[in-house]
Design an enzyme around this catalytic site. Sequence first.
Site, PDB file in Angstrom:
ATOM      1  CG  HIS A  36      -1.799   1.128   1.399  1.00 57.02           C
ATOM      2  ND1 HIS A  36      -1.843   1.906   2.525  1.00 57.02           N
ATOM      3  CD2 HIS A  36      -2.709   1.649   0.547  1.00 57.02           C
ATOM      4  CE1 HIS A  36      -2.745   2.845   2.380  1.00 57.02           C
ATOM      5  NE2 HIS A  36      -3.298   2.718   1.195  1.00 57.02           N
ATOM      6  NE  ARG A  37      -1.827   5.839   1.103  1.00 60.21           N
ATOM      7  CZ  ARG A  37      -2.363   6.596   2.028  1.00 60.21           C
ATOM      8  NH1 ARG A  37      -1.600   7.426   2.714  1.00 60.21           N
ATOM      9  NH2 ARG A  37      -3.648   6.582   2.273  1.00 60.21           N
ATOM     10  CD  GLU A  63      -2.708   1.909  -3.530  1.00 62.55           C
ATOM     11  OE1 GLU A  63      -3.677   2.604  -3.820  1.00 62.55           O
ATOM     12  OE2 GLU A  63      -1.842   2.284  -2.696  1.00 62.55           O
ATOM     13  CG  ASP A  65      -2.474   6.698  -3.907  1.00 57.18           C
ATOM     14  OD1 ASP A  65      -3.543   6.085  -4.032  1.00 57.18           O
ATOM     15  OD2 ASP A  65      -1.705   6.547  -2.928  1.00 57.18           O
ATOM     16  CG  HIS A  78      -2.966   9.262  -0.522  1.00 58.66           C
ATOM     17  ND1 HIS A  78      -3.720  10.101   0.276  1.00 58.66           N
ATOM     18  CD2 HIS A  78      -3.704   8.128  -0.662  1.00 58.66           C
ATOM     19  CE1 HIS A  78      -4.851   9.497   0.603  1.00 58.66           C
ATOM     20  NE2 HIS A  78      -4.854   8.304   0.045  1.00 58.66           N
ATOM     21  CD  GLU A 137      -6.839   5.159  -5.090  1.00 59.47           C
ATOM     22  OE1 GLU A 137      -6.146   4.584  -4.227  1.00 59.47           O
ATOM     23  OE2 GLU A 137      -7.821   5.889  -4.817  1.00 59.47           O
ATOM     24  CE  LYS A 139      -5.960   8.382  -3.392  1.00 63.91           C
ATOM     25  NZ  LYS A 139      -7.038   7.593  -2.811  1.00 63.91           N
ATOM     26  CG  ASP A 260       0.284   0.617   5.467  1.00 62.67           C
ATOM     27  OD1 ASP A 260      -0.316   0.633   4.376  1.00 62.67           O
ATOM     28  OD2 ASP A 260      -0.022   1.351   6.420  1.00 62.67           O
TER      29      ASP A 260
HETATM   30  O1  G3P Z   1      -5.860   0.581  -2.699  1.00 55.75           O
HETATM   31  C1  G3P Z   1      -6.739   0.924  -1.698  1.00 55.75           C
HETATM   32  C2  G3P Z   1      -6.381   2.148  -0.966  1.00 55.75           C
HETATM   33  O2  G3P Z   1      -5.198   2.682  -1.475  1.00 55.75           O
HETATM   34  C3  G3P Z   1      -7.452   3.177  -0.993  1.00 55.75           C
HETATM   35  O3  G3P Z   1      -7.233   4.136  -0.016  1.00 55.75           O
HETATM   36  O4  G3P Z   1      -6.688   6.393   0.702  1.00 55.75           O
HETATM   37  O5  G3P Z   1      -4.934   4.693   0.724  1.00 55.75           O
HETATM   38  O6  G3P Z   1      -5.719   5.590  -1.436  1.00 55.75           O
HETATM   39  P1  G3P Z   1      -6.079   5.237  -0.020  1.00 55.75           P
HETATM   40 CA    CA Z   2      -4.449   4.332  -2.946  1.00 58.60          CA
END
Ligand code: G3P
Ligand code: CA
Length: 289
Positions: A36-37, A63, A65, A78, A137, A139, A260
């Site tokens: 995640h990120r 993942e 953004d 993000h 992702e 955004k 994470d």
């Molecule tokens: O991939 C799911 C998650 O990234 C969505 O929430 O806020 O971390 O972009 P956020």
């Molecule tokens: Ca995300």
Amino acid sequence: MGVFKKPFLFSFITGLLLMTISYFFQPLMPFQSIAHRGASAYAPENTIASFEKAVELGFDYIELDVRFSKDGHLVVIHDANVKRTTDGKGFVGDLTVKEIKKLDAGSWFSSAYEGERIPLLNEVIERFSGQIGLLIEMKAPENQPRMTEVLAEMLNSCTQESKLVKNIKVQSFHVNELKKFHQLAPDIPAGILLSKQLDLFHLASYRSFASFLSVHHLLLSKSFVSQAELFGYDIYSWTVKKQYQFADMQRLGVHGIISDEEKRLPDSRLYALITPFLKGQDFLKTLLT
Ligand code: G3P
Ligand code: CA
């Protein structure tokens, strides 16, 4: 014992016990681990450092953004505002790439990462594509005109130039922009991010452009996963933080877990038995901190 004299209560308690036991005996299914990120528990989110850490830890996907800069480039960040994760201020959409590249995106996390920069999406693709999967992702694409088109063009041209673009997927909370993305780049798997329940009608109609659903882990149930699988979706869950949540997601049989940090449990029934203790441990930690 009084409970034996009350058949209804006896059956209820026995049923509950059997349900609990059978739950913990369900196998832990294998899944794709998605950083995640980047591996954001160890390095500043959405930076090359956190992506390198994800590779080092053996994640299957990163993942990340993306947002649009003032001069129309896809930058990896993000928040809409650079304030939280850099030493600068202002909205990404009001800054040019030249201005964005001056910002320090590492010091807020730790002085060890001083000088880390906000990457551009094409830099990340060049560096990591083929090494690890990328889950991109979009955004707020609905508020950033042409962002969806630019992303589709970029990913299409990577495919045409036969760069190593396998294992790239795109997701968004914004259904209409995702539909548009799929029309422009039909070869790149597209997925919908869900933070609320989806009814059967939408589950069926979204399938024409989405091949996976990224669902908040608290919304997931065995029946939802089975329904979604009937339509042919893959299911990813986000953002999973605790060890017992990994085990819960593995029992539900999700295809990917966005987290994470990597907390993979071995795929065995024996390990499944320890998860009630992990749950208890996490509960105690919450009480004591
Ligand atoms: O991939 C799911 C998650 O990234 C969505 O929430 O806020 O971390 O972009 P956020
Ligand atoms: Ca995300």
